[in-house]
Design a protein around this motif. Sequence first.
Motif, PDB file in Angstrom:
ATOM      1  N   THR A  65      44.278  10.318  39.780  1.00  0.00           N
ATOM      2  CA  THR A  65      44.727  10.857  41.068  1.00  0.00           C
ATOM      3  C   THR A  65      46.057  11.584  40.901  1.00  0.00           C
ATOM      4  O   THR A  65      46.232  12.701  41.369  1.00  0.00           O
ATOM      5  CB  THR A  65      44.926   9.717  42.082  1.00  0.00           C
ATOM      6  N   MET A  93      33.000  21.946  42.912  1.00  0.00           N
ATOM      7  CA  MET A  93      34.349  21.738  43.420  1.00  0.00           C
ATOM      8  C   MET A  93      35.348  21.502  42.270  1.00  0.00           C
ATOM      9  O   MET A  93      36.440  22.056  42.262  1.00  0.00           O
ATOM     10  CB  MET A  93      34.357  20.545  44.372  1.00  0.00           C
ATOM     11  N   HIS A  94      34.953  20.700  41.297  1.00  0.00           N
ATOM     12  CA  HIS A  94      35.844  20.414  40.161  1.00  0.00           C
ATOM     13  C   HIS A  94      36.234  21.691  39.448  1.00  0.00           C
ATOM     14  O   HIS A  94      37.391  21.877  39.072  1.00  0.00           O
ATOM     15  CB  HIS A  94      35.174  19.465  39.174  1.00  0.00           C
ATOM     16  N   PRO A 114      41.381  14.319  35.244  1.00  0.00           N
ATOM     17  CA  PRO A 114      41.624  14.074  36.675  1.00  0.00           C
ATOM     18  C   PRO A 114      40.336  13.929  37.457  1.00  0.00           C
ATOM     19  O   PRO A 114      40.334  13.382  38.562  1.00  0.00           O
ATOM     20  CB  PRO A 114      42.420  15.291  37.121  1.00  0.00           C
ATOM     21  N   VAL A 115      39.230  14.394  36.891  1.00  0.00           N
ATOM     22  CA  VAL A 115      37.938  14.261  37.575  1.00  0.00           C
ATOM     23  C   VAL A 115      37.633  12.798  37.882  1.00  0.00           C
ATOM     24  O   VAL A 115      37.002  12.476  38.885  1.00  0.00           O
ATOM     25  CB  VAL A 115      36.807  14.861  36.703  1.00  0.00           C
ATOM     26  N   ASP A 153      36.296  15.952  48.681  1.00  0.00           N
ATOM     27  CA  ASP A 153      34.979  15.556  48.169  1.00  0.00           C
ATOM     28  C   ASP A 153      34.483  14.341  48.944  1.00  0.00           C
ATOM     29  O   ASP A 153      35.017  13.253  48.795  1.00  0.00           O
ATOM     30  CB  ASP A 153      35.100  15.231  46.671  1.00  0.00           C
ATOM     31  N   ARG A 193      47.620  22.910  40.407  1.00  0.00           N
ATOM     32  CA  ARG A 193      47.190  21.824  41.285  1.00  0.00           C
ATOM     33  C   ARG A 193      48.350  21.319  42.122  1.00  0.00           C
ATOM     34  O   ARG A 193      48.196  20.987  43.299  1.00  0.00           O
ATOM     35  CB  ARG A 193      46.625  20.666  40.453  1.00  0.00           C
ATOM     36  N   ARG A 194      49.531  21.281  41.486  1.00  0.00           N
ATOM     37  CA  ARG A 194      50.681  20.735  42.160  1.00  0.00           C
ATOM     38  C   ARG A 194      51.136  21.647  43.300  1.00  0.00           C
ATOM     39  O   ARG A 194      51.471  21.193  44.377  1.00  0.00           O
ATOM     40  CB  ARG A 194      51.813  20.583  41.135  1.00  0.00           C
ATOM     41  N   LEU A 241      39.919  21.172  37.940  1.00  0.00           N
ATOM     42  CA  LEU A 241      39.925  19.802  37.438  1.00  0.00           C
ATOM     43  C   LEU A 241      39.105  19.685  36.170  1.00  0.00           C
ATOM     44  O   LEU A 241      39.272  18.774  35.376  1.00  0.00           O
ATOM     45  CB  LEU A 241      39.365  18.839  38.490  1.00  0.00           C
ATOM     46  N   ASP A 242      38.171  20.590  36.000  1.00  0.00           N
ATOM     47  CA  ASP A 242      37.269  20.506  34.862  1.00  0.00           C
ATOM     48  C   ASP A 242      37.071  21.929  34.339  1.00  0.00           C
ATOM     49  O   ASP A 242      37.314  22.898  35.055  1.00  0.00           O
ATOM     50  CB  ASP A 242      35.924  19.900  35.308  1.00  0.00           C
ATOM     51  N   PHE A 245      44.119  17.833  47.383  1.00  0.00           N
ATOM     52  CA  PHE A 245      42.853  17.096  47.244  1.00  0.00           C
ATOM     53  C   PHE A 245      42.759  15.969  48.250  1.00  0.00           C
ATOM     54  O   PHE A 245      43.749  15.290  48.522  1.00  0.00           O
ATOM     55  CB  PHE A 245      42.729  16.474  45.851  1.00  0.00           C
ATOM     56  N   VAL A 246      41.545  15.772  48.763  1.00  0.00           N
ATOM     57  CA  VAL A 246      41.256  14.571  49.536  1.00  0.00           C
ATOM     58  C   VAL A 246      40.046  13.922  48.875  1.00  0.00           C
ATOM     59  O   VAL A 246      39.045  14.584  48.618  1.00  0.00           O
ATOM     60  CB  VAL A 246      40.937  14.910  51.012  1.00  0.00           C
ATOM     61  N   PHE A 247      40.199  12.623  48.528  1.00  0.00           N
ATOM     62  CA  PHE A 247      39.154  11.959  47.768  1.00  0.00           C
ATOM     63  C   PHE A 247      38.321  11.040  48.657  1.00  0.00           C
ATOM     64  O   PHE A 247      38.780  10.562  49.689  1.00  0.00           O
ATOM     65  CB  PHE A 247      39.766  11.113  46.652  1.00  0.00           C
ATOM     66  N   GLN A 248      37.112  10.768  48.172  1.00  0.00           N
ATOM     67  CA  GLN A 248      36.257   9.849  48.913  1.00  0.00           C
ATOM     68  C   GLN A 248      36.892   8.456  49.014  1.00  0.00           C
ATOM     69  O   GLN A 248      36.820   7.799  50.037  1.00  0.00           O
ATOM     70  CB  GLN A 248      34.898   9.757  48.224  1.00  0.00           C
ATOM     71  N   THR A 285      47.994  22.105  35.735  1.00  0.00           N
ATOM     72  CA  THR A 285      48.761  21.066  36.409  1.00  0.00           C
ATOM     73  C   THR A 285      49.690  21.684  37.450  1.00  0.00           C
ATOM     74  O   THR A 285      49.747  21.238  38.592  1.00  0.00           O
ATOM     75  CB  THR A 285      49.605  20.272  35.395  1.00  0.00           C
ATOM     76  N   LEU A 306      37.916  11.325  41.266  1.00  0.00           N
ATOM     77  CA  LEU A 306      36.978  11.661  42.317  1.00  0.00           C
ATOM     78  C   LEU A 306      35.693  10.871  42.194  1.00  0.00           C
ATOM     79  O   LEU A 306      34.908  10.792  43.117  1.00  0.00           O
ATOM     80  CB  LEU A 306      36.670  13.159  42.250  1.00  0.00           C
ATOM     81  N   ARG A 342      41.966   5.176  37.632  1.00  0.00           N
ATOM     82  CA  ARG A 342      41.743   6.022  38.793  1.00  0.00           C
ATOM     83  C   ARG A 342      43.072   6.557  39.341  1.00  0.00           C
ATOM     84  O   ARG A 342      43.180   7.730  39.710  1.00  0.00           O
ATOM     85  CB  ARG A 342      41.014   5.230  39.881  1.00  0.00           C
ATOM     86  N   ASP A 377      46.090  23.426  30.220  1.00  0.00           N
ATOM     87  CA  ASP A 377      46.312  22.218  31.022  1.00  0.00           C
ATOM     88  C   ASP A 377      47.627  22.269  31.789  1.00  0.00           C
ATOM     89  O   ASP A 377      47.712  21.856  32.942  1.00  0.00           O
ATOM     90  CB  ASP A 377      46.287  20.990  30.118  1.00  0.00           C
ATOM     91  N   ASN A 412      42.320   7.047  47.305  1.00  0.00           N
ATOM     92  CA  ASN A 412      43.206   7.117  46.139  1.00  0.00           C
ATOM     93  C   ASN A 412      44.680   7.227  46.494  1.00  0.00           C
ATOM     94  O   ASN A 412      45.400   8.028  45.929  1.00  0.00           O
ATOM     95  CB  ASN A 412      42.821   8.301  45.242  1.00  0.00           C
ATOM     96  N   ALA A 454      45.582  14.744  39.353  1.00  0.00           N
ATOM     97  CA  ALA A 454      44.956  15.709  40.248  1.00  0.00           C
ATOM     98  C   ALA A 454      45.971  16.294  41.224  1.00  0.00           C
ATOM     99  O   ALA A 454      45.906  17.469  41.559  1.00  0.00           O
ATOM    100  CB  ALA A 454      43.807  15.056  41.011  1.00  0.00           C
ATOM    101  N   ILE A 455      46.920  15.475  41.660  1.00  0.00           N
ATOM    102  CA  ILE A 455      47.862  16.019  42.644  1.00  0.00           C
ATOM    103  C   ILE A 455      49.110  16.573  41.976  1.00  0.00           C
ATOM    104  O   ILE A 455      50.109  16.818  42.630  1.00  0.00           O
ATOM    105  CB  ILE A 455      48.250  14.979  43.723  1.00  0.00           C
ATOM    106  N   GLY A 456      49.060  16.760  40.654  1.00  0.00           N
ATOM    107  CA  GLY A 456      50.116  17.555  40.047  1.00  0.00           C
ATOM    108  C   GLY A 456      51.031  16.864  39.067  1.00  0.00           C
ATOM    109  O   GLY A 456      52.053  17.425  38.684  1.00  0.00           O
TER     110      GLY A 456
END
Lengths: 868, 303
Positions: free
Chosen positions: A773, B100-101, A861-862, B216, B133-134, B106-107, B139-142, B130, A865, A769, B126, B145, A776-778
Amino acid sequence: MASSFPTARLTLAQMRRSVGRLTAAGVAILISTAFVTVTLLAGSVIQGTTHDMIAAQYAQADAVVSIPGDDGESTFADADIEAVAAVDGVEAVQPLTAWYGDLRNGGKGGYQLFTPVPEDPRLSPLELTDGTWPAADEVALTPELAERLEVGLGDEVSVKRTIYPEGWTTSQAEDREAELGEPEEITESLTVTGLADDPYGAYTTFGGAAAVPAAALQTWSAAEDSQEQVTELLVALDEPLSGTTVPAALDQAVQAATSGVEGVSVQTTEAVAAAKAAEKTGGQDLVFLVFVMTFAAIALLIAAMVITNTFQVIIAQRTRALALLRCIGAGTGQLYRSVLLEAAILGAVASAVGILTGALLAQAALLVAPSFDLGVPIPATIALTWQSIVLPLVVGTVVTVLAALAPARSATRVAPLAALRPSDAPTLRARSGRTRLVVSLLALVGGFALLGLGVFLGMNDTPQFGLLAAVGGGAVAFFGVVLSAVLWLPRVAAGLGALVGRTGPASRLAVANTLRNPRRTAATSTALLIGVTLVTMMSTGAASARMSADNLLDETYPYDVSVSSSSPEYVEDLRDALAGTDGVGATVLVTNGSVTLDGAKDTSVVGTDPQDLAAVVNVPEEAKRLTEGSILLTQETADTMSVGAGDEVALSGGNGSVDLDVVITGAGPLNRVVTTTDLDRVTDEETWTDIWAKISGADVTAVLGDVQDAVAQVDGEAFVMGPAAEAAQFGQVVDVILGIVVGLLAVAVVIALIGVTNTLSLSVIERTRESATLRAIGLSKKQLRGMLAVEGVLIAGVGAILGIVLGLIFGWAGAATALSLMGDVRYAVPWTDIAVVVVIALVAGLLASVLPARAAARTSPVAALGVE
Amino acid sequence: MPVTAGVRNSPYDLGMTAAVQDQPGAGRGAAPVVRNVCGMDTTVYAPGSSSPAVRARSLTKTYGKGEATVRALDGVDVDFEQGRFTAIMGPSGSGKSTLMHLLAGLDSATSGQAFLGSTEITGLNDKALTRLRRDRVGFVFQQFNLLPMFTAEQNITLPVELAGGTADKAWFDTLVDTLGLAGRLTHRPGELSGGQQQRVAIARALIAQPDVVFADEPTGNLDSRSGAEVLSFLRRSVRELGRTIIMVTHDPSAAAYADRAVLIADGRIAGDISDPTPESAMAGLDALRTLEPSVATAPGTGV
Ligand SMILES: Nc1ncnc2c1ncn2[C@@H]1O[C@H](COP(=O)(O)OP(=O)(O)O)[C@@H](O)[C@H]1O
Ligand SMILES: [Mg+2]
């Protein structure tokens, strides 16, 4: 208590989920059991080979009549042999005899074993392949011997032997030469009539054999200054023996025939060979087995550390599942047993595969071995015994279970409550480190104190006690180091990491990851540390031994080779021969003379030419200080003579006397050296001259061989001494031993490196995970791989560097203790070896990260989430 | 067909504190851009508005093959405006996360296009994703993280460091102030409450001043009070700091914090509510449950 059934089912279910992780741990056990198996099989191959070589000399004899024990007195007389031959059912009898003499073709050849031509082909391991068996003044040779002597059928060879006057051995006279006459040295010429093969290698270790008629051999033996005892008779029967025992009738008949000798035993050939082989392999070969098994034990120890570590991680990752089980009523005992059962299954399976691997490796080695000239016949297939299967299986399984004890205990400490906590970052509560701290401190202090004592004793001329104390102290100290590693190793890693962390965010992440689980990092690094420490210690010790020996030889002998002549008239010829040899550099004549020095009579001084001397000796700057009118003295000698530099001392002899200025030299071998001119002024009597030479060729041993050949061409006897060759030879021996030891330790290092990969993979799984993460943040894939590479390198690097430091300390301590007898101990740093170790560790750390990094980079990266 | 379904109490309605009570509908008076999305319109994006931050065109995503194929997203067209707080709302399994992904790169999409500003992200490799995304997405995760081995401050500045830069001090201080993290910067995640951790995560998402922040179910792991706090912080980020935030949620009372709620059902856009209130959001959600998907696109916007 619940039955074990649910435990077993639970165990299997959990194992199925962790197959990948367990496999990695299993490899560690697999390698070490393979090691044990190969060792055991090698042991039995050695035993088998020994047995075959012993049995070979008995050829196809049906029985062996022997006098057990070696009192050196009892022997079968000719009459006994004839009596045995006359026994009913006996077809032929052959006494087991050998004679050694100087066999040559011109300059080639040397001391050689001679054996009688067999009475019956069954009674000799030799098989005639070409020509005929020899008659008087003839000889048959094994092909390798013929090749060495460079002779073929019909060629002449010479045998040199000494004939002692009759009655020499039994004479009680004070001066036997006066009473019986001088021993006579004769050289006889023999014609080669046959080539006899030695298919079973009975004479391989003797460099082949020369067969002469039994009568000739008996005559030669009889003329020796000591009589050979005949203690074994080979017997061929009319009818081959059917069973494994000698029939009572035959036994009794032979006993009756040899009634003059006491305690005769009649045994089958097989029984004699087996008994002799057992006698032999009980000694040396047992030492070999113990030696190799020590390394197998080290490999097992490191494998155990890898297993413990892996299980700790697996248990940590199962915390949630374990807590759930506890919630629904599983007892701590059940969880404990479940982990141990898992370890037992893993250990048994991995060991079984390891045994198979080991057996295949050993078999493969036997297949390729004949292509190397080993000089001994070796079997074509391995002989699997029950020991070679059961022992590794038991050892591997037991070690795995023992290694899992601590992790099993942590599994029982998982609180049911853990199931209700968020699942992030599984960590096991570290136990209080107080006991660990105290025990390891005691071990460290005590161990190093004992080590110091050992060094002290060694340096003060009691190396045997010193070594005992040093080895014991070293072991205890090392135990302390390993035990306390978890307390300080992460801090060292942090320090190193701080350096690495400057190189970018991925490195900083890696450093943080390495430090988040100090226990795991420490355990992984420590496994490598042990291997590296031992390797470094060995190579440091070896390098120090080599340097100290070189140093000692340099100090004792300032020259590479010296030739002493038996009489002065040949000196110039010898010097020419020496100077003309390829690979020999400058030469110098050194004349030893007995003179009166400063009032001390019969003092030996050396006269030489300063120019020539400087070109030869390994301390030329000292040699150059010698001038006409001066004498070189060491400080020590000058002190005993109560003179100092610049003082005058008188040198006198038969021709007169001179006054010489004292020059103090630091080179011990140049003590009491004057110029030839000065020595000639004093004396020309009671002198003898040696030639010293420098070897400029690369292969010292080869040059020395050439020198011996060249010197042999000159008339008169000369004695060649080559300290350079001695040094080279010593170096070679040390290198071979070091090579073997490091090779054996390499297995342990490989296992430790597998441990590094293992830990990294497990960490990656655990951090899925987190990796997602970061992605996902780069964090780029490259950065992710870089991060894991730095982690691998850091874990491996810390282990390697600390191992090198410890290895140096232990190596030097060992050298100081053991080598002080050799004089000044030199503390070598084996830079090349250290560089190799560091490179291997770093590259391995990098490689260890490749597979886990690939897995981590694959995670989308999914995953970060997902709710799981 | 106006939706008049009664408002059911969501668990979050119970025990709402003052912090929460001022939320629902509070934004409406503050004169947000009230887009009048025609009730019967089947397209939900408003042509002619300021250039959208994020766009989807016929975005489709299928999982699996053959019989087992799942159409998680089925030809979605939607725009998200800059400087706005938009909620994507729908029942569980409706395709919110999948949308959202894809929008965040992300996907990969099965077909269709997704744009971030003028960049078509569906065509990027990719490496480019990257970098995107950077630099341009947060992102804010449930599950928050956060990296457990780093302090709050280190966690916040991590994205900037990964890009090889250093955080803008003034912006960092602004974020810390706005999110009320001043006293917590040296703490590690393990020493922070869930709400605090999520606020750190929001700061981390905003530190690089991205074009858009995706969240998410950011309150899924929080109690109602912390959830409300986090949601108001998100809204403040939009109002006071001018950020663009797209939040996925299944919770109407969370959606009520947004300027707009896009409804999604069975992988299709099923409605669009401007300035949702808990009641209107709930009503929209209920309509999705009770009505056929094709008709569900009709619910009235405001209540
Ligand atoms: N990796 C996947 N493989 C197969 N099906 C998936 C995968 N991810 C999501 N789905 C399916 O796609 C649909 C939409 O999922 P998701 O976007 O996660 O829904 P939401 O976030 O709205 O609950 C669901 O039916 C889900 O089962
Ligand atoms: Mg979802």
